[in-house]
Write a protein that holds these residues in place. Structure first.
Motif, PDB file in Angstrom:
ATOM      1  N   ALA A 227     126.748  33.227 -13.502  1.00 23.65           N
ATOM      2  CA  ALA A 227     126.613  31.646 -13.623  1.00 23.65           C
ATOM      3  C   ALA A 227     127.934  30.731 -13.195  1.00 23.65           C
ATOM      4  N   SER A 228     129.376  31.356 -13.559  1.00 24.69           N
ATOM      5  CA  SER A 228     130.459  30.770 -13.053  1.00 24.69           C
ATOM      6  C   SER A 228     130.798  31.116 -11.547  1.00 24.69           C
ATOM      7  N   ASP A 229     129.959  31.832 -10.993  1.00 26.66           N
ATOM      8  CA  ASP A 229     130.281  32.031  -9.438  1.00 26.66           C
ATOM      9  C   ASP A 229     129.313  31.276  -8.574  1.00 26.66           C
ATOM     10  N   ILE A 230     128.042  30.734  -9.052  1.00 23.37           N
ATOM     11  CA  ILE A 230     127.193  30.242  -8.419  1.00 23.37           C
ATOM     12  C   ILE A 230     127.481  28.945  -7.664  1.00 23.37           C
ATOM     13  N   GLY A 231     128.476  28.085  -8.179  1.00 25.68           N
ATOM     14  CA  GLY A 231     128.932  27.126  -7.716  1.00 25.68           C
ATOM     15  C   GLY A 231     129.757  27.370  -6.429  1.00 25.68           C
TER      16      GLY A 231
ATOM     17  N   MET B 152     127.323  17.262 -19.385  1.00 26.81           N
ATOM     18  CA  MET B 152     128.123  18.325 -19.629  1.00 26.81           C
ATOM     19  C   MET B 152     127.639  19.097 -20.960  1.00 26.81           C
ATOM     20  N   PRO B 153     127.225  20.369 -20.491  1.00 28.19           N
ATOM     21  CA  PRO B 153     126.486  20.988 -21.741  1.00 28.19           C
ATOM     22  C   PRO B 153     127.447  21.003 -22.809  1.00 28.19           C
ATOM     23  N   VAL B 154     126.551  20.612 -24.145  1.00 28.73           N
ATOM     24  CA  VAL B 154     127.569  20.811 -25.237  1.00 28.73           C
ATOM     25  C   VAL B 154     127.666  22.330 -26.135  1.00 28.73           C
ATOM     26  N   LYS B 155     128.858  22.813 -26.131  1.00 33.07           N
ATOM     27  CA  LYS B 155     129.014  23.814 -26.706  1.00 33.07           C
ATOM     28  C   LYS B 155     128.666  24.093 -28.199  1.00 33.07           C
ATOM     29  N   GLU B 156     127.905  25.029 -28.370  1.00 35.99           N
ATOM     30  CA  GLU B 156     127.565  25.213 -29.842  1.00 35.99           C
ATOM     31  C   GLU B 156     127.819  26.675 -30.098  1.00 35.99           C
ATOM     32  N   GLU B 157     127.334  27.204 -31.686  1.00 37.46           N
ATOM     33  CA  GLU B 157     127.583  28.305 -31.782  1.00 37.46           C
ATOM     34  C   GLU B 157     126.843  29.540 -30.934  1.00 37.46           C
ATOM     35  N   ASN B 158     125.699  29.064 -30.547  1.00 43.58           N
ATOM     36  CA  ASN B 158     125.139  30.026 -29.585  1.00 43.58           C
ATOM     37  C   ASN B 158     125.319  29.672 -27.932  1.00 43.58           C
ATOM     38  N   GLU B 159     126.474  30.444 -27.497  1.00 45.65           N
ATOM     39  CA  GLU B 159     126.844  30.323 -26.169  1.00 45.65           C
ATOM     40  C   GLU B 159     125.793  30.466 -25.067  1.00 45.65           C
TER      41      GLU B 159
ATOM     42  N   ILE C  87     123.071  29.188 -24.920  1.00 45.86           N
ATOM     43  CA  ILE C  87     122.229  27.850 -24.332  1.00 45.86           C
ATOM     44  C   ILE C  87     123.184  27.076 -23.467  1.00 45.86           C
ATOM     45  N   ASP C  88     124.665  27.120 -23.549  1.00 47.30           N
ATOM     46  CA  ASP C  88     125.320  26.708 -22.500  1.00 47.30           C
ATOM     47  C   ASP C  88     125.405  27.162 -21.261  1.00 47.30           C
ATOM     48  N   VAL C  89     125.353  28.273 -21.069  1.00 50.12           N
ATOM     49  CA  VAL C  89     125.272  29.115 -20.146  1.00 50.12           C
ATOM     50  C   VAL C  89     124.000  28.765 -19.257  1.00 50.12           C
ATOM     51  N   GLU C  90     122.963  29.021 -19.975  1.00 46.64           N
ATOM     52  CA  GLU C  90     121.726  28.796 -19.270  1.00 46.64           C
ATOM     53  C   GLU C  90     121.763  27.461 -18.794  1.00 46.64           C
ATOM     54  N   VAL C  91     121.989  26.341 -19.516  1.00 42.35           N
ATOM     55  CA  VAL C  91     122.001  24.928 -18.855  1.00 42.35           C
ATOM     56  C   VAL C  91     122.955  24.686 -17.801  1.00 42.35           C
ATOM     57  N   ASP C  92     124.147  25.481 -17.782  1.00 40.53           N
ATOM     58  CA  ASP C  92     125.196  25.420 -16.458  1.00 40.53           C
ATOM     59  C   ASP C  92     124.413  26.010 -15.335  1.00 40.53           C
TER      60      ASP C  92
END
Length: 407
Positions: free
Chosen positions: A119-123, A218-225, A227-232
């Motif tokens: 996900a970090s490389d898609i951009g 901006m995806p809100v970082k929660e305990e379950n990471e 969720i943020d990765v999927e939204v991003d």
């Protein structure tokens, strides 16, 4: 021999591996300062970057170069016209470096799909798109044709990269991308198919914009990471797909503009430079007055002058200059502004209301002076006059000559 083997192993280990793209966002790709020929590979343009900034850019990672390119690209869309060209040149500098690093890193492979990319490389897929749009954002007509060529090349590279990764699901869009990549300029056999493609792209762009607006900024970082990765990841995929559709629309316009500029260049080459105006003798600082005799077509010339246009008379040079000035003139110029017309209408309405008030006042005064007997006598005379008119003009008397009304 052992020293040569160890140095060969060191060179082999320094090359980036295509099978490990996960560390691309954290790694600064080792490279020497690109020469002018390397920069020309992607830009071929003048730069407004100092030597210190160029040296610092050589040490930036791919993620930092992408962030600077994206920030300058969006800033160039909002800045004033005076600052836009400088902002575009700076953005092109960082985008060319990012393109160079992206090519060296080999993050994306033809054997992978978008599901295999982090996900970090898609951009990073947007780097060729930003570079192409920045190249096309050029106001200097002397180099615009060359920049449009490079922009179309960058767009084809971007579309090929996205097509290999199977980002698009609609086969209509995939076929359109392949046609652009192969540089197939022949339109589809059925014009309705081309129209259907444009409508489908417009609807898909609208749907993508709505989905992007629905996602949080901006995806809100929660305990379950996860969720943020999927939204991003979803946001980046939507942005890439939107860029693909925009690139498909833009490259057709760029190709048409390239043909127009080539035709313009061929005309200028064939006709040569415009004839120079003959030098006039100096009048010693005095104003020279020329009296032109009135001719038969003077009325038409006066009409052209009132319309803001120049009459096509005189020598060949003056005729050519007059025709050039008359191209974008308004043939029916406005004689007044909207505000002036509104003021005239307001004044006319006020005068009309004043006249109506005066007539009503006169009628009321005349009524107030009459007595009841005089009013009755007036009504009696009116009815008597109407009866006399009906006796002299029976019903249908004017239509009896052609027997339209028969009794």
């Amino acid at each position: 021999d052992s020293d040569e083997e160890s140095s060969a192993r060191g060179r082999t280990s320094s090359k980036p591996a295509a099978s490990a793209p996960a560390s691309a966002t954290e790694r600064t790709v080792e490279r020497s300062a690109p020469s002018q020929s390397q920069d020309d590979k992607f830009t071929g343009e003048r730069k407004t970057i100092s030597e210190e900034e160029a040296e610092e850019a050589d040490q930036l990672s791919l993620s930092s170069l992408f962030a600077k390119t994206k920030d300058l690209y969006h800033r160039s869309q909002e800045c004033s016209p005076e600052e836009k060209q400088e902002c575009v040149e700076r953005a092109l500098f960082f985008s060319s470096r990012a393109m160079d690093v992206l090519e060296r890193a080999a993050i994306f492979s033809e054997n992978e799909s978008i599901h295999d990319v982090n996900a970090s490389d898609i951009g990073f897929l947007l780097i060729p798109y930003f570079h192409a749009m920045l190249l096309a954002n050029c106001s200097d007509m002397s180099i615009r044709r060359d920049r449009l060529d490079k922009s179309c090349t960058s767009i084809r590279r971007f579309l090929k990269l996205c097509t290999d990764l199977e980002i698009l699901q609609d086969q209509m869009f995939v076929a359109c991308c392949r046609r652009i990549i192969e540089d197939d300029k022949s339109p589809p056999a059925d014009p309705n198919h081309l129209r259907a493609e444009r409508i489908a792209r417009h609807r898909r762009e609208k749907e993508l914009r709505e989905r992007l607006e629905a996602l949080p900024r901006m995806p809100v970082k929660e305990e379950n990471e996860t969720i943020d990765v999927e939204v991003d990841r979803e946001r980046l995929l939507l942005e890439v797909e939107e860029a693909i559709l925009k690139a498909i629309n833009e490259i057709s316009l760029f190709e048409q503009e390239k043909e127009i500029l080539s035709f313009r260049s061929s005309i200028q080459t064939a006709s040569g430079p415009p004839a120079s105006r003959p030098a006039e003798p100096k009048s010693g600082g005095k104003i020279k007055t020329i009296h032109i005799p009135k001719k038969e077509n003077q009325g038409a010339s006066d009409k052209l002058l009132r319309a803001g246009r120049v009459p096509v008379v005189g020598s060949e040079y003056e005729k050519r200059e007059a025709m050039r000035q008359n191209v974008f003139c308004n043939a029916n110029p406005a004689t007044m502004t909207v505000q002036e017309w509104g003021e005239i209408e307001m004044q006319r309405m006020q005068e009309q209301q004043e006249q109506q008030a005066e007539r009503k006042k006169e009628v009321d005064e005349e009524e107030s002076r009459l007595t009841e007997e005089e009013k009755e006598e007036r009504e009696r005379r009116k009815k008597s006059s109407w009866d006399d008119y009906k006796d002299e003009n029976p019903r249908g008397a004017g239509n009896k000559g052609d027997h339209y009304f028969k009794r």
